[in-house]
Motif scaffolding. Sequence first.
Motif, PDB file in Angstrom:
ATOM      1  N   THR A  65     -21.547  12.113 -72.322  1.00 55.85           N
ATOM      2  CA  THR A  65     -23.040  12.858 -72.862  1.00 55.85           C
ATOM      3  C   THR A  65     -23.304  13.931 -71.349  1.00 55.85           C
ATOM      4  N   THR A  66     -22.278  14.685 -70.867  1.00 63.37           N
ATOM      5  CA  THR A  66     -22.364  14.994 -69.354  1.00 63.37           C
ATOM      6  C   THR A  66     -21.424  16.317 -69.795  1.00 63.37           C
ATOM      7  N   GLY A  67     -22.765  17.641 -69.201  1.00 59.65           N
ATOM      8  CA  GLY A  67     -22.094  18.609 -69.047  1.00 59.65           C
ATOM      9  C   GLY A  67     -20.172  18.830 -68.599  1.00 59.65           C
ATOM     10  N   THR A  68     -20.206  18.200 -67.303  1.00 61.98           N
ATOM     11  CA  THR A  68     -19.141  17.896 -67.085  1.00 61.98           C
ATOM     12  C   THR A  68     -18.262  17.948 -68.160  1.00 61.98           C
ATOM     13  N   ASP A  69     -18.441  17.004 -68.738  1.00 59.83           N
ATOM     14  CA  ASP A  69     -17.352  16.763 -69.875  1.00 59.83           C
ATOM     15  C   ASP A  69     -17.231  17.776 -71.650  1.00 59.83           C
ATOM     16  N   PHE A  70     -18.597  17.921 -71.867  1.00 56.10           N
ATOM     17  CA  PHE A  70     -18.957  18.743 -72.805  1.00 56.10           C
ATOM     18  C   PHE A  70     -18.222  20.261 -71.977  1.00 56.10           C
ATOM     19  N   ASP A  71     -17.692  20.542 -71.144  1.00 54.75           N
ATOM     20  CA  ASP A  71     -17.279  22.264 -70.878  1.00 54.75           C
ATOM     21  C   ASP A  71     -16.189  21.878 -70.803  1.00 54.75           C
ATOM     22  N   ALA A  72     -15.529  21.562 -70.200  1.00 61.58           N
ATOM     23  CA  ALA A  72     -14.552  20.975 -70.638  1.00 61.58           C
ATOM     24  C   ALA A  72     -14.023  20.771 -71.630  1.00 61.58           C
ATOM     25  N   SER A  73     -14.558  20.009 -72.492  1.00 59.07           N
ATOM     26  CA  SER A  73     -13.996  20.224 -74.356  1.00 59.07           C
ATOM     27  C   SER A  73     -14.750  20.864 -75.473  1.00 59.07           C
ATOM     28  N   ALA A  74     -15.497  20.749 -75.734  1.00 60.21           N
ATOM     29  CA  ALA A  74     -16.333  21.365 -76.583  1.00 60.21           C
ATOM     30  C   ALA A  74     -16.759  22.822 -76.478  1.00 60.21           C
ATOM     31  N   GLU A  75     -16.455  23.088 -75.281  1.00 60.59           N
ATOM     32  CA  GLU A  75     -16.983  24.950 -75.259  1.00 60.59           C
ATOM     33  C   GLU A  75     -15.474  25.633 -74.768  1.00 60.59           C
ATOM     34  N   THR A  76     -14.728  24.762 -74.571  1.00 57.99           N
ATOM     35  CA  THR A  76     -13.569  25.504 -74.658  1.00 57.99           C
ATOM     36  C   THR A  76     -13.140  25.509 -76.191  1.00 57.99           C
ATOM     37  N   VAL A  77     -12.052  23.889 -76.309  1.00 58.77           N
ATOM     38  CA  VAL A  77     -11.296  24.002 -77.154  1.00 58.77           C
ATOM     39  C   VAL A  77     -11.914  23.694 -78.774  1.00 58.77           C
ATOM     40  N   PHE A  78     -12.877  23.570 -78.879  1.00 56.62           N
ATOM     41  CA  PHE A  78     -13.442  22.383 -80.021  1.00 56.62           C
ATOM     42  C   PHE A  78     -15.190  24.126 -80.620  1.00 56.62           C
ATOM     43  N   ASN A  79     -15.034  23.363 -82.302  1.00 56.64           N
ATOM     44  CA  ASN A  79     -16.462  24.654 -82.705  1.00 56.64           C
ATOM     45  C   ASN A  79     -16.583  23.145 -83.381  1.00 56.64           C
ATOM     46  N   ARG A  80     -18.096  23.703 -83.544  1.00 56.97           N
ATOM     47  CA  ARG A  80     -19.187  22.615 -84.360  1.00 56.97           C
ATOM     48  C   ARG A  80     -19.426  23.675 -86.189  1.00 56.97           C
ATOM     49  N   LEU A  81     -19.982  22.241 -86.554  1.00 54.69           N
ATOM     50  CA  LEU A  81     -20.248  23.271 -87.946  1.00 54.69           C
ATOM     51  C   LEU A  81     -20.816  24.485 -87.719  1.00 54.69           C
ATOM     52  N   VAL A  82     -21.957  24.514 -86.958  1.00 60.32           N
ATOM     53  CA  VAL A  82     -22.474  25.330 -86.623  1.00 60.32           C
ATOM     54  C   VAL A  82     -22.795  25.565 -84.939  1.00 60.32           C
ATOM     55  N   GLY A 105     -10.078  22.237 -93.217  1.00 58.47           N
ATOM     56  CA  GLY A 105     -11.149  21.863 -93.959  1.00 58.47           C
ATOM     57  C   GLY A 105     -11.627  20.817 -94.545  1.00 58.47           C
ATOM     58  N   ALA A 106     -12.401  20.314 -95.526  1.00 60.05           N
ATOM     59  CA  ALA A 106     -13.735  19.418 -95.466  1.00 60.05           C
ATOM     60  C   ALA A 106     -12.818  18.193 -95.290  1.00 60.05           C
ATOM     61  N   ASP A 107     -11.437  18.016 -94.985  1.00 63.80           N
ATOM     62  CA  ASP A 107     -10.962  16.554 -94.792  1.00 63.80           C
ATOM     63  C   ASP A 107     -11.157  16.802 -93.820  1.00 63.80           C
ATOM     64  N   ASP A 108     -11.239  17.493 -92.269  1.00 66.73           N
ATOM     65  CA  ASP A 108     -11.373  16.887 -90.776  1.00 66.73           C
ATOM     66  C   ASP A 108     -13.160  16.937 -90.661  1.00 66.73           C
ATOM     67  N   VAL A 109     -13.728  17.709 -91.364  1.00 62.34           N
ATOM     68  CA  VAL A 109     -15.316  17.255 -91.172  1.00 62.34           C
ATOM     69  C   VAL A 109     -15.971  15.733 -91.611  1.00 62.34           C
ATOM     70  N   VAL A 110     -15.328  14.896 -92.776  1.00 64.75           N
ATOM     71  CA  VAL A 110     -15.653  14.088 -93.195  1.00 64.75           C
ATOM     72  C   VAL A 110     -14.335  13.081 -92.471  1.00 64.75           C
ATOM     73  N   PHE A 111     -13.089  13.484 -91.919  1.00 68.00           N
ATOM     74  CA  PHE A 111     -12.951  11.901 -90.899  1.00 68.00           C
ATOM     75  C   PHE A 111     -13.983  12.387 -89.420  1.00 68.00           C
ATOM     76  N   THR A 112     -13.929  13.875 -88.846  1.00 68.92           N
ATOM     77  CA  THR A 112     -14.899  13.867 -87.677  1.00 68.92           C
ATOM     78  C   THR A 112     -16.164  12.962 -87.360  1.00 68.92           C
ATOM     79  N   PHE A 113     -16.789  12.632 -88.644  1.00 66.99           N
ATOM     80  CA  PHE A 113     -17.521  12.349 -88.969  1.00 66.99           C
ATOM     81  C   PHE A 113     -18.144   9.837 -88.919  1.00 66.99           C
ATOM     82  N   LEU A 114     -16.937   9.990 -90.321  1.00 70.09           N
ATOM     83  CA  LEU A 114     -16.478   8.936 -91.218  1.00 70.09           C
ATOM     84  C   LEU A 114     -15.803   7.665 -89.631  1.00 70.09           C
ATOM     85  N   ARG A 115     -15.270   8.589 -88.893  1.00 65.76           N
ATOM     86  CA  ARG A 115     -15.288   7.432 -87.989  1.00 65.76           C
ATOM     87  C   ARG A 115     -15.591   7.437 -86.548  1.00 65.76           C
TER      88      ARG A 115
END
Length: 530
Positions: free
Chosen positions: A43-60, A109-119
């Motif tokens: 939940t912290t910016g320290t974690d998000f900067d190192a992962s979400a803002e660099t390695v990942f994308n979101r649907l929007v 593709g769709a399988d990755d989105v479904v996996f991401t949220f089902l877990r």
Amino acid sequence: MRVIIKTMLAAGLIAGVSAANAAGTLVYCSEGSPAGFDPAQYTTGTDFDASAETVFNRLVQFQHGGTKVEPALAEKWTVSPDGKTYTFSLRKGVKFHTTEYFKPSREFGADDVVFTFLRMLDKNQPFAKAYPAEYPYFNDMGMNENITKVEKVDPLTVRFVLKDADPAFLQNLAMSFASIHSAEYADKLIKEGKPAQFNQQPVGTGPFVFKRYQKDSQIRYVANKDYWKKGEVKIDNLVFAITTDPSVRVQKLKAGECQVTLNPRPADVAGLKADPKLRVVSQAGFNLGYVAYNVKHKFLDKLEVRQALDMAVNKKAILSAVYQGTGQLATNPMPPTQWSYNKSLKDAPYNVDAAKKLLAKAGYPNGFDITLWAMPVQRPYNPNAKLMAEMIQADWAKIGVKAKIVSYEWGEYIKRAKNGEHDAMLIGWTGDNGDPDNWLGTLLSCDAMKGNNFSKWCYKPYEDLIQKAKHTTNNAERTKLYMKAQEIFKAQVPFTPIAHSTVNQPMLKSVGGFKVSPFGLNSFYDVSVK
């Protein structure tokens, strides 16, 4: 020259890499070590900067430096008239990262989105069973209860079905925790018996590819040459030089050992602005620093005690000494720039004698002993937690409350606090999506008691209001409900709001394209270094 730079970075000698010698490398002096690289777990910016803002994308995603939601891995979407069904058309041709530990055989593709949220939704989902984890944001906002179905319509179409309409659903999907993972990578880790690697060696579709992490030292990334948004990745290498001391961060910036840093001490801002090599971007922070009271613990379970502690805190003195002109006094559990802010609420006046009488009424005329936790890192909402803790400790001593100051490494601090080990603690929040629920729900709801509700406060009159507001589509009606909820918060005092701070972001003038996020995140796509 590149061979020399690569050798130096590999050896961990970040201090030896100057901006002039590394035109294709950007070094960012960050303030702490991430707890991991799976954004959904943190939940912290320290974690998000190192992962979400660099390695990942979101649907929007949120517009770079703004709050508007725009397409990302989903090119477009439709919403049913009742607001309960969202159908996303996914972007074609997006590639997951190829790394030393994973080579994808197919595109996103769709399988990755479904996996991401089902877990996150289903504990019996194979990866969730192999690698059980907590998902604080997802659960704190009640998405685990409200999403009834995530289904693959075709290889590039996904449908979400909600139990109740959620006017902030798109904004929520733009937040860091909703980063999309590779289902193929997860399957590979299950087969190899290494599911925990998911959180240490991330694979995404984002602008940078993870290379190496050395705790308390550095994180290294390289540019994603196959990034789906052509032209947005303008540097070859990105290095997070983890530097917990704000004065050392300033020294490194001035020496050219990093090109961007964050959270300077208020006392350093004027000097940074005067340096001809630097520029400092300043803007009002969408944040709040506060003292949370664990209402599950003895003493703090009594309203009169919380009222007494609240009245005994000399906020004006803290604002002067800790924020030094870079903040404003806080009254509510969210900043004044958040729509639905209740302007009619007032703080209880600072009054030591009245606080003593409240403690006596509660049955503690001679006070008591508690712990007061102080953050080990500097955050935009609290530029000096150690000094603030010492000042509050002295304030409470005047009414007979002896507070022992406690601190841990940042990841441990958050983990222990979520487990409820603290009595009172310094913490704060920077808004994530511009919706009131991101404050009143995420920080104070019953759903959030295992996550960001560090007060462990679950109060039905309050809960009924925010849950009704969360699923109401009329903003005028939502505002009325949230304003009433703030009145209840003020009467029950689950935490003491201290201040909202100004955000100052220093960088070398050679850095181009960097934009300050209203949500306190640091993104390096579309950023260049001369």
